[in-house]
Design a protein around this motif. Structure first.
Motif, PDB file in Angstrom:
ATOM      1  N   ASP A  65      27.362  63.558 146.395  1.00 59.44           N
ATOM      2  CA  ASP A  65      26.245  64.525 146.374  1.00 59.44           C
ATOM      3  C   ASP A  65      25.572  64.660 147.735  1.00 59.44           C
ATOM      4  N   GLY A  66      26.395  64.640 148.797  1.00 59.97           N
ATOM      5  CA  GLY A  66      25.859  64.847 150.139  1.00 59.97           C
ATOM      6  C   GLY A  66      25.180  63.631 150.735  1.00 59.97           C
ATOM      7  N   LYS A  67      25.189  62.491 150.028  1.00 63.10           N
ATOM      8  CA  LYS A  67      24.570  61.261 150.534  1.00 63.10           C
ATOM      9  C   LYS A  67      25.619  60.168 150.671  1.00 63.10           C
ATOM     10  N   VAL A  68      25.332  59.152 151.452  1.00 61.49           N
ATOM     11  CA  VAL A  68      26.289  58.074 151.710  1.00 61.49           C
ATOM     12  C   VAL A  68      25.820  56.790 151.050  1.00 61.49           C
ATOM     13  N   ALA A  80      23.354  49.830 151.564  1.00 60.52           N
ATOM     14  CA  ALA A  80      22.498  50.759 152.300  1.00 60.52           C
ATOM     15  C   ALA A  80      22.803  52.176 151.847  1.00 60.52           C
ATOM     16  N   GLY A  81      21.859  53.065 152.103  1.00 64.87           N
ATOM     17  CA  GLY A  81      22.055  54.489 151.825  1.00 64.87           C
ATOM     18  C   GLY A  81      21.930  55.265 153.118  1.00 64.87           C
ATOM     19  N   GLY A  82      22.506  56.464 153.161  1.00 67.52           N
ATOM     20  CA  GLY A  82      22.412  57.283 154.355  1.00 67.52           C
ATOM     21  C   GLY A  82      22.471  58.761 154.034  1.00 67.52           C
ATOM     22  N   LYS A  83      22.166  59.597 155.040  1.00 71.09           N
ATOM     23  CA  LYS A  83      22.125  61.047 154.809  1.00 71.09           C
ATOM     24  C   LYS A  83      23.199  61.795 155.594  1.00 71.09           C
ATOM     25  N   ASN A  84      24.091  61.057 156.306  1.00 69.39           N
ATOM     26  CA  ASN A  84      25.050  61.709 157.193  1.00 69.39           C
ATOM     27  C   ASN A  84      26.492  61.291 156.875  1.00 69.39           C
ATOM     28  N   PRO A  85      27.158  61.979 155.928  1.00 73.00           N
ATOM     29  CA  PRO A  85      28.542  61.615 155.575  1.00 73.00           C
ATOM     30  C   PRO A  85      29.496  61.714 156.774  1.00 73.00           C
ATOM     31  N   ALA A  86      29.171  62.550 157.764  1.00 73.92           N
ATOM     32  CA  ALA A  86      30.049  62.716 158.925  1.00 73.92           C
ATOM     33  C   ALA A  86      30.189  61.426 159.728  1.00 73.92           C
ATOM     34  N   GLY A  87      29.255  60.506 159.547  1.00 75.02           N
ATOM     35  CA  GLY A  87      29.302  59.252 160.320  1.00 75.02           C
ATOM     36  C   GLY A  87      30.053  58.130 159.630  1.00 75.02           C
TER      37      GLY A  87
END
Length: 879
Positions: free
Chosen positions: A811-814, A855-862
């Motif tokens: 869903d757009g989150k990591v 951990a959670g993140g907002k940048n799947p590209a990374g």
């Protein structure tokens, strides 16, 4: 000169001014009444402001008090010297437009020289530089030589506080002798050393300041005097400081006894002893007035004082809770002047011990946070903890800056004290901005201040709900007016009213006021200064004129329902004391026509059994139809009957006592049912905590209970329809559905686990070796954190010994997870630090334990970069 004790001096002062026809009033609470400008009462005159301004008519034009006071402006300096303290008692004699300078100066001199017996040759008066009238009185009437009368400027001898009443002062100094002096050749009255001590201050309130530097003579001149009781005692007893006077000395000795230390052997130890001695006095008196520790307002002041004392106890080597023990010494030394301390002893001890225990936990939390800050500083190569972080420890975790400095110094770090002070100042500025706009009185400015203070109202509504009376004042929302007309919003005041005004936890009446010419709907009834009762509402037809005779009619149904709830509150309080213990004290209440709310002192949540027992007792007493009887008696007579007084309340000479047989007896000015049977029924609907050591019960009576069960029944019917069953079979149906749901959830988890495995595929061929340790770092799509944890466990098992790092976008989150086996941890792997090292690459943060972290993140590209970086971070960890 006899060395009188503190309690003797207090008694002597009050009796002296009673002999001069003054009314002796009890000390007011430390909590200011209707004054937003003060957090705590800090002078003898502060609670008397309404009398000085003419807003209220004083009970007598001559008054004397011994007022408990707290000043925390220089809290950080308390203990560092023997001069500073937060708590003190202020002796005062006051005149509201009665006597003036001549009498005030004469009586001041008479008390000091003839009653207390101070040497007249060691007393030196000071006056305001331009106050020739005061000079003449000191010189001609009292006989003080001109060279012994000192003239000082505005900064020292003129009292004013913004705009409003102000005036010159005349102080009296006592020469304590050369041994207390600084030794300078020019040492004299006004020197900063301890030789010449100011003991009495007479304020002559004779001017009005318009705020622009223009002064006009007041028509009513007032006298406001103050003399610190402990300061006077230090002079009379010829001791070094307030910490050596008899009652404070007993307390200081007790501190030394508990800590196993001596006074005046080590400076740092002395500082700790003085802080504890002073602060426990303040804390004891504040709690006795109903102040509870909190994170804002006066509650925060109390919390800081308690924690500062507890911290100093630790520094002295005291490991157990000790403040309640010390508080007992305060109470024993002060109960002569403040008997309420002894009455509230158990309550005070409980609050102190609870807060002390809470502080011990906070210190541990603070140490943990500080350890993390140290770690960050080490990584960043910094040697100074920022002021912001230091303030966070201080403000959020109650962590004293001296403790932060002490710990950091051991490890070669310092603290940015300037930054800390800036952060503190920023908070003070925010607090000042948040403070309400006030007038000279510190109260919110309203139209009601324009009303003649002589206007008052008599409540006649105990035995009637309809009454005729004459209008005395009318106001709109902004001004006093002669008439109100159709549609206008305003307030009507009458000589006698059956409308009960909101007070004592009971909501005011609503109803109608009618005249020959109009109708007025009363939406709120309020009690105002000077005994005035305001009927706030709207003219619904016609008009009203000042002086009209009107008929006031209370809404009978609402009053009756309110009475039921109020009477039930009395039954509830007694039932709570029976079930929970005698420590239960009312901390607040609210009764209207809908429900009742009761706040009480208790230090843990009530159990279902306790709630059920309380409810049962109240309903039993309702069923007994006990007559509710009201009696008027003196406070002493009322106390002898065992009637309970409200915590922190000040009572007049006569009080109303509401009795429900022998079961409940309370001081109460509210309205009640004729007998308990009229309450009909009682139901508790909630119990929860509202502050430290304060619980709240909400309950219903009569029609409220019927309505509650009707609504409950409707919900059960609705739920039964939704679940396609009957109310009788609802529980069974819910049980079957829960079992089905559990089965489906289990099946769902299995499918999700299989889908995650399928999405990941066989990744064992992606295992790398990092310094001889196996690392499996992989990414997978569409898996949530729970699924990722399951996958991690499975892969860790397959791996044997090593580290697993998984990343998934959903869903757009990591979602990121890291796991380390026992063998990997033994070689230095740390899942929490590994996650911290890579989470930034996916625009997030996190951490955790050495064996597992997420951990959670907002940048799947990374994600690819994070997977790649994990090997580098692990390499840095392994030994």
């Amino acid at each position: 000169m006899k060395r009188y004790g503190v309690n003797e001096l207090r008694r002597m002062f009050l009796e002296f001014f009673e002999s001069k026809d003054h009314l002796k009033m009890k000390s007011f609470s430390l909590v200011p009444h209707n004054d937003n400008s003060l957090l705590l009462i800090n002078s003898g005159m502060a609670p008397l402001k309404p009398y000085f301004t003419g807003q209220e008519i004083p009970p007598k034009r001559r008054v004397t008090t011994c007022q408990k006071c707290i000043r925390t402006g220089d809290l950080e300096n308390v203990g560092k010297t023997a001069r500073h303290g937060t708590f003190f008692e202020m002796l005062g004699n006051f005149s509201f437009g009665d006597y003036f300078k001549k009498e005030a100066i004469a009586w001041c001199w008479e008390f000091l020289t003839e009653v207390v017996g101070l040497d007249a040759d060691r007393l030196y008066p000071s006056i305001y530089v331009d106050d020739d009238e005061a000079f003449e009185i000191w010189n001609k009437d009292i006989g003080i030589a001109p060279e012994r009368i000192y003239r000082f400027g505005k900064a020292d001898n003129f009292w004013e506080h913004g705009s409003g009443p102000c005036g010159p002062c005349s102080e009296v100094y006592y020469d304590r002798g050369e041994q207390y002096g600084c030794g300078k050749p020019d040492c004299t009255v006004g020197c900063d050393c301890d030789r010449y001590m100011e003991i009495w201050n007479n304020v002559f309130t004779q001017f009005d300041n318009d705020g622009k530097g223009n002064y006009t003579e007041l028509s009513q001149k007032n006298i406001d005097t103050g003399m610190g009781l402990e300061r006077l005692a230090s002079v009379v007893q010829d001791v070094d400081s307030i910490f050596d006077v008899d009652t404070v000395l007993a307390l200081r000795t007790k501190v030394c006894e508990i800590a196993g230390v001596s006074y005046k052997e080590n400076y740092d130890t002395d500082v700790s002893i003085r802080i504890i001695t002073d602060h426990i006095r303040s804390a004891t008196f504040m709690i006795s007035d109903g102040i509870m520790p909190s994170n804002e307002g006066r509650g925060y002041v109390l919390r800081r004082i308690i924690r500062r004392a507890a911290r100093q106890g630790r520094k002295l080597g005291i490991r157990d809770t000790f403040l309640a023990n010390l508080s007992n010494t305060v109470i024993e030394g002060s109960k002569d002047g403040y008997p309420e301390l002894d009455e509230k002893k158990e309550f005070i001890f409980n609050v102190l011990t609870q807060e002390e225990n809470k502080f011990n936990k906070t210190i541990d939390q603070g140490l943990s946070i500080l350890a993390e800050m140290e770690e960050s500083m080490e990584k960043e190569g910094k040697k100074e903890l920022s002021g912001e972080d230091t303030f966070k420890l201080y403000d959020t975790y109650g962590f004293p800056i001296d403790l932060t400095k002490e710990i950091l110094e051991e490890k070669g770090f310092t603290v940015d004290e300037a930054g800390f002070k800036a952060a503190m100042e920023e908070q003070k500025v925010k607090a000042r901005k948040a403070r309400k706009v006030t007038n000279y009185m510190g109260a919110d400015v309203t139209v009601y201040e324009s009303i003649d203070p002589g206007v008052t109202s008599v409540f006649v509504g105990y035995d009637r709900l309809v009454h005729d009376s004459k209008i005395s004042v009318l106001t709109t929302e902004t001004e006093v007016v002669e008439a109100l007309t159709d549609g206008e919003i305003g307030t009507i005041f009458v000589d006698e009213t059956p409308f009960y005004a909101t007070m004592g936890g009971q909501v005011g009446d609503i109803g109608m006021i009618r005249s020959a010419d109009g109708a007025f709907q009363v939406e709120e009834t309020v009690k105002l200064l000077g005994g005035k009762v305001g009927h706030i509402g709207r003219v619904t037809s016609g008009m009203f004129k000042n002086g009209d005779t009107v008929t006031l009619e209370v809404d009978a149904e609402r009053r009756n329902d309110t009475c039921k709830n109020h009477s039930a509150t009395h039954l509830l309080q007694k039932a709570l004391r029976m079930v929970l213990g005698s420590h239960v004290e009312q901390a607040g209440s609210y009764n209207d026509g809908e429900r009742l709310r009761f706040d009480f002192s208790h230090f843990s949540a009530m159990t279902p059994e306790e709630l059920s027992k309380v409810e049962q007792i109240v309903n039993e007493k309702i069923a007994e139809n006990i007559p509710v009887v009201t009696k008027i008696m003196t406070v002493e007579e009322a106390k002898k009957t065992g009637a309970m007084a409200l915590f922190g309340e000040k009572y007049g000479e006569k009080v109303r006592v509401v009795e429900m047989g022998e079961f409940s007896k309370e001081f109460c000015g509210g309205t009640h049912v004729g007998n308990t049977g009229m309450i009909s029924s009682f139901k508790i609907i909630s119990e929860n905590g509202v502050a430290a050591g304060v619980r709240r019960i909400e309950a219903l009576t009569g029609k409220g209970v019927t309505k509650y069960y009707a609504e409950l029944e409707a919900k059960i019917e609705e739920a039964s329809k939704l679940l396609k069953t009957t109310p009788a079979n609802l529980v069974d149906r819910c049980g079957h559905l829960m079992a089905e749901l559990k089965e489906l959830q289990s099946e769902n988890e299995s499918l999700k686990s299989k889908a995650a495995k399928d999405a990941l595929g066989d990744v064992m061929d992606q295992v790398k070796e990092v310094k001889g340790m196996k690392l499996l770092a992989a990414k997978v799509s569409g898996v949530d954190m729970n699924g990722l944890r399951d996958l991690g466990d499975q892969l860790k098992e397959k791996l044997g010994e090593g580290v697993v790092v998984l990343a998934s976008d959903k869903d757009g989150k990591v979602n990121l997870i890291a796991m380390a086996t026992e063998g990997a941890m033994a070689k230095g792997a740390h899942a929490g630090n590994l996650i911290k090292g890579i989470a930034g690459l996916v625009g997030g943060g996190g951490g955790g334990r050495p064996n597992m972290a997420q951990a959670g993140g907002k940048n799947p590209a990374g994600m690819d970069a994070a997977i790649e970086e994990s090997a580098k971070v692990l390499e840095g960890q392994l030994q």
